[in-house]
Design a protein around this motif. Sequence first.
Motif, PDB file in Angstrom:
ATOM      1  N   UNK A 263      -5.257   8.754  -5.158  1.00 41.14           N
ATOM      2  CA  UNK A 263      -4.235   7.773  -4.431  1.00 41.14           C
ATOM      3  C   UNK A 263      -4.053   6.607  -5.298  1.00 41.14           C
ATOM      4  N   UNK A 264      -4.554   6.388  -6.563  1.00 42.86           N
ATOM      5  CA  UNK A 264      -4.363   5.248  -7.334  1.00 42.86           C
ATOM      6  C   UNK A 264      -2.879   5.571  -7.917  1.00 42.86           C
ATOM      7  N   UNK A 265      -2.832   4.401  -8.876  1.00 39.06           N
ATOM      8  CA  UNK A 265      -1.577   4.434  -9.690  1.00 39.06           C
ATOM      9  C   UNK A 265      -1.688   4.821 -11.293  1.00 39.06           C
ATOM     10  N   UNK A 266      -3.134   4.906 -11.836  1.00 36.19           N
ATOM     11  CA  UNK A 266      -3.513   5.046 -13.104  1.00 36.19           C
ATOM     12  C   UNK A 266      -2.719   4.468 -14.216  1.00 36.19           C
ATOM     13  N   UNK A 267      -2.808   3.003 -13.754  1.00 35.92           N
ATOM     14  CA  UNK A 267      -1.966   2.023 -14.697  1.00 35.92           C
ATOM     15  C   UNK A 267      -3.047   1.174 -15.299  1.00 35.92           C
ATOM     16  N   UNK A 268      -2.777   0.925 -16.616  1.00 36.51           N
ATOM     17  CA  UNK A 268      -3.673   0.156 -17.387  1.00 36.51           C
ATOM     18  C   UNK A 268      -3.814  -1.365 -16.581  1.00 36.51           C
ATOM     19  N   UNK A 269      -4.862  -2.218 -16.791  1.00 34.74           N
ATOM     20  CA  UNK A 269      -5.167  -3.502 -16.572  1.00 34.74           C
ATOM     21  C   UNK A 269      -3.784  -4.547 -16.981  1.00 34.74           C
ATOM     22  N   UNK A 270      -3.429  -4.204 -18.006  1.00 30.85           N
ATOM     23  CA  UNK A 270      -2.378  -4.911 -18.928  1.00 30.85           C
ATOM     24  C   UNK A 270      -0.978  -4.883 -17.729  1.00 30.85           C
ATOM     25  N   UNK A 271      -0.672  -3.787 -17.221  1.00 24.87           N
ATOM     26  CA  UNK A 271       0.253  -3.598 -16.389  1.00 24.87           C
ATOM     27  C   UNK A 271      -0.071  -4.269 -14.889  1.00 24.87           C
ATOM     28  N   UNK A 272      -1.191  -3.779 -14.413  1.00 23.88           N
ATOM     29  CA  UNK A 272      -1.714  -4.211 -13.070  1.00 23.88           C
ATOM     30  C   UNK A 272      -1.481  -5.794 -12.749  1.00 23.88           C
ATOM     31  N   UNK A 273      -2.177  -6.425 -14.006  1.00 18.93           N
ATOM     32  CA  UNK A 273      -2.281  -7.874 -13.918  1.00 18.93           C
ATOM     33  C   UNK A 273      -0.944  -8.568 -13.938  1.00 18.93           C
ATOM     34  N   UNK A 274       0.188  -7.862 -14.469  1.00 21.41           N
ATOM     35  CA  UNK A 274       1.487  -8.591 -14.483  1.00 21.41           C
ATOM     36  C   UNK A 274       2.091  -8.656 -13.091  1.00 21.41           C
ATOM     37  N   UNK A 275       1.748  -7.250 -12.359  1.00 22.98           N
ATOM     38  CA  UNK A 275       2.052  -7.141 -11.052  1.00 22.98           C
ATOM     39  C   UNK A 275       1.590  -8.273 -10.275  1.00 22.98           C
ATOM     40  N   UNK A 276       0.405  -8.660 -10.339  1.00 26.90           N
ATOM     41  CA  UNK A 276      -0.546  -9.798  -9.534  1.00 26.90           C
ATOM     42  C   UNK A 276       0.246 -10.849  -9.929  1.00 26.90           C
TER      43      UNK A 276
ATOM     44  N   UNK B  41       0.867  -1.040  -0.046  1.00 28.12           N
ATOM     45  CA  UNK B  41       0.049   0.034  -0.070  1.00 28.12           C
ATOM     46  C   UNK B  41       0.931   1.204  -0.025  1.00 28.12           C
ATOM     47  N   UNK B  42       1.661   1.497   0.730  1.00 34.53           N
ATOM     48  CA  UNK B  42       2.999   2.434   1.092  1.00 34.53           C
ATOM     49  C   UNK B  42       3.569   2.648  -0.401  1.00 34.53           C
ATOM     50  N   UNK B  43       3.771   1.615  -0.946  1.00 34.00           N
ATOM     51  CA  UNK B  43       4.587   1.630  -2.291  1.00 34.00           C
ATOM     52  C   UNK B  43       3.764   2.027  -3.433  1.00 34.00           C
ATOM     53  N   UNK B  44       2.414   1.872  -3.333  1.00 34.31           N
ATOM     54  CA  UNK B  44       1.358   2.515  -4.450  1.00 34.31           C
ATOM     55  C   UNK B  44       0.930   1.245  -5.322  1.00 34.31           C
ATOM     56  N   UNK B  45       1.258   0.000  -4.659  1.00 32.60           N
ATOM     57  CA  UNK B  45       0.919  -1.420  -5.521  1.00 32.60           C
ATOM     58  C   UNK B  45      -0.312  -1.739  -5.281  1.00 32.60           C
ATOM     59  N   UNK B  46      -1.095  -1.398  -4.262  1.00 30.44           N
ATOM     60  CA  UNK B  46      -2.648  -1.919  -3.925  1.00 30.44           C
ATOM     61  C   UNK B  46      -3.597  -0.993  -4.714  1.00 30.44           C
ATOM     62  N   UNK B  47      -3.343   0.176  -5.507  1.00 28.60           N
ATOM     63  CA  UNK B  47      -4.267   0.770  -6.040  1.00 28.60           C
ATOM     64  C   UNK B  47      -3.781   1.021  -7.572  1.00 28.60           C
TER      65      UNK B  47
ATOM     66  N   UNK C 123     -13.769  10.589  -2.825  1.00 32.95           N
ATOM     67  CA  UNK C 123     -12.624  11.730  -2.283  1.00 32.95           C
ATOM     68  C   UNK C 123     -12.449  11.175  -0.664  1.00 32.95           C
ATOM     69  N   UNK C 124     -13.604  10.940  -0.151  1.00 33.71           N
ATOM     70  CA  UNK C 124     -13.636  10.573   1.188  1.00 33.71           C
ATOM     71  C   UNK C 124     -12.986   9.197   1.403  1.00 33.71           C
ATOM     72  N   UNK C 125     -13.264   8.073   0.674  1.00 34.60           N
ATOM     73  CA  UNK C 125     -12.800   6.849   1.108  1.00 34.60           C
ATOM     74  C   UNK C 125     -11.753   6.497   0.312  1.00 34.60           C
ATOM     75  N   UNK C 126     -11.611   6.580  -1.082  1.00 34.66           N
ATOM     76  CA  UNK C 126     -10.512   5.896  -1.956  1.00 34.66           C
ATOM     77  C   UNK C 126      -9.222   6.341  -1.418  1.00 34.66           C
ATOM     78  N   UNK C 127      -8.642   7.390  -0.974  1.00 35.91           N
ATOM     79  CA  UNK C 127      -7.428   7.661  -0.907  1.00 35.91           C
ATOM     80  C   UNK C 127      -6.974   6.514   0.422  1.00 35.91           C
ATOM     81  N   UNK C 128      -7.606   6.481   1.408  1.00 34.89           N
ATOM     82  CA  UNK C 128      -7.451   5.481   2.466  1.00 34.89           C
ATOM     83  C   UNK C 128      -7.328   4.009   1.798  1.00 34.89           C
ATOM     84  N   UNK C 129      -8.134   3.587   1.090  1.00 33.51           N
ATOM     85  CA  UNK C 129      -8.358   2.344   0.432  1.00 33.51           C
ATOM     86  C   UNK C 129      -7.135   1.999  -0.424  1.00 33.51           C
ATOM     87  N   UNK C 130      -6.740   3.009  -1.328  1.00 33.98           N
ATOM     88  CA  UNK C 130      -6.043   2.857  -2.287  1.00 33.98           C
ATOM     89  C   UNK C 130      -4.488   2.922  -1.792  1.00 33.98           C
ATOM     90  N   UNK C 131      -3.990   3.674  -1.071  1.00 37.19           N
ATOM     91  CA  UNK C 131      -2.669   3.936  -0.673  1.00 37.19           C
ATOM     92  C   UNK C 131      -2.592   4.356   0.798  1.00 37.19           C
TER      93      UNK C 131
END
Length: 390
Positions: free
Chosen positions: A69-82, A55-61, A116-124
């Motif tokens: 708070x997300x990474x704005x990465x395409x699914x093509x990249x996100x799935x390879x991380x997974x 989460x701190x590294x930005x890899x959960x969002x 705006x209220x909830x996503x920043x905590x959930x993503x990073x």
Amino acid sequence: MPETGHQPVERHLPTEEARDLLSLVRDVVQREIAPTVNEDEQAARFPREVFALLSRSGLLGLPYPEEFGGGDQPYEVYLQVVEELAAARLTVGVGTSVHTLACHALAGFGTKEQRATHLPGMLGGGRLGAYCLSEPTSGSDAAAMRTRAARDGDDWVIDGTKAWITHGGVADFYTVLARTGEEGAAGITAFLVPADTPGLSAAKPERKMGLSGSPTAQLHFDGVRVPDSRRIGEEGQGFRIALAALDSGRLGIAACAVGVAQAAVDEARAFLQSRRQFGRPIADFQGLRFMLADMATQVEAGRSLYLAAARLRDTGQPFGRQAAMAKLFCSDAAMRITTDAVQLLGGYGYTSDFPAERYMREAKVLQIVEGTNQIQRMVVARDLLGPESR
């Protein structure tokens, strides 16, 4: 513990940023996951500290907007991380996929104020999520759920039981689907429920044949009161929200399956190169070489299939059928590949001193979660034959 033959997968990534992300993931794997993975799984240790680091590294969002708070990465990249995380430890790969699934409803259907209220905590912000759809009597038939949310002024009161919840009892928030109206799919609504809400409790985790470090538990809702501001989307829209999330979630499971399968191929290759019988390396025997070649080919085919579906998603095209195909093919292939890896290792493969038997046990669950593979076949066939077919 025998040393495995894991080698980095050669990947063709769209940007330099994506390449940096994969390097970061591999560094986390080598430092924080790989050194103790076998001991951690045998002891059923949940890696909360690893998820906090991700989460701190930005890899959960990764696939969500940067403004929240997300990474704005395409699914093509996100799935390879997974896939990389799952190859190292399926508990972490599946957990990342489930967390992403739990964020999907709010990110895709929440109001701007809710996001705006909830996503920043959930993503990073270090918070970990879970997704609550299945129930003890409604698994594949999710529209038959009985958990009910009743309106009480400006609040909703939720009663019922959810089952097979990954991260049940350890998550910080739950995306919950509950019945607010008539029977069937049209009467279901989605809610975002904090884990510390009074009346919400988790049962003892299930005793599973694999994936021991990932807690799976029933959740009990006994008069759980949540404000209407935590309702996601419109009343009655919940089932559509759930299905949209599952299309993406199935790609996450496909990537996890390829990760486990790749780890099994690496283990089998290292064993074939190091083991000697009849005076020469067993890698010299054609029958075993052909088995390894078939295993590696299935891994590459699965990876290509999930990436093709991800690229459809990234370009805004329909991808539901392709997601079901990817989940179906990749998890079935992972089961075959891990079984063959155990066979190639012989007696060693049947012992817990080598990870091959763990890969085989873990692969089984991937044929079941996010919709069984029988359900995936129904999804594919219905799409091919048209909505009037049953």
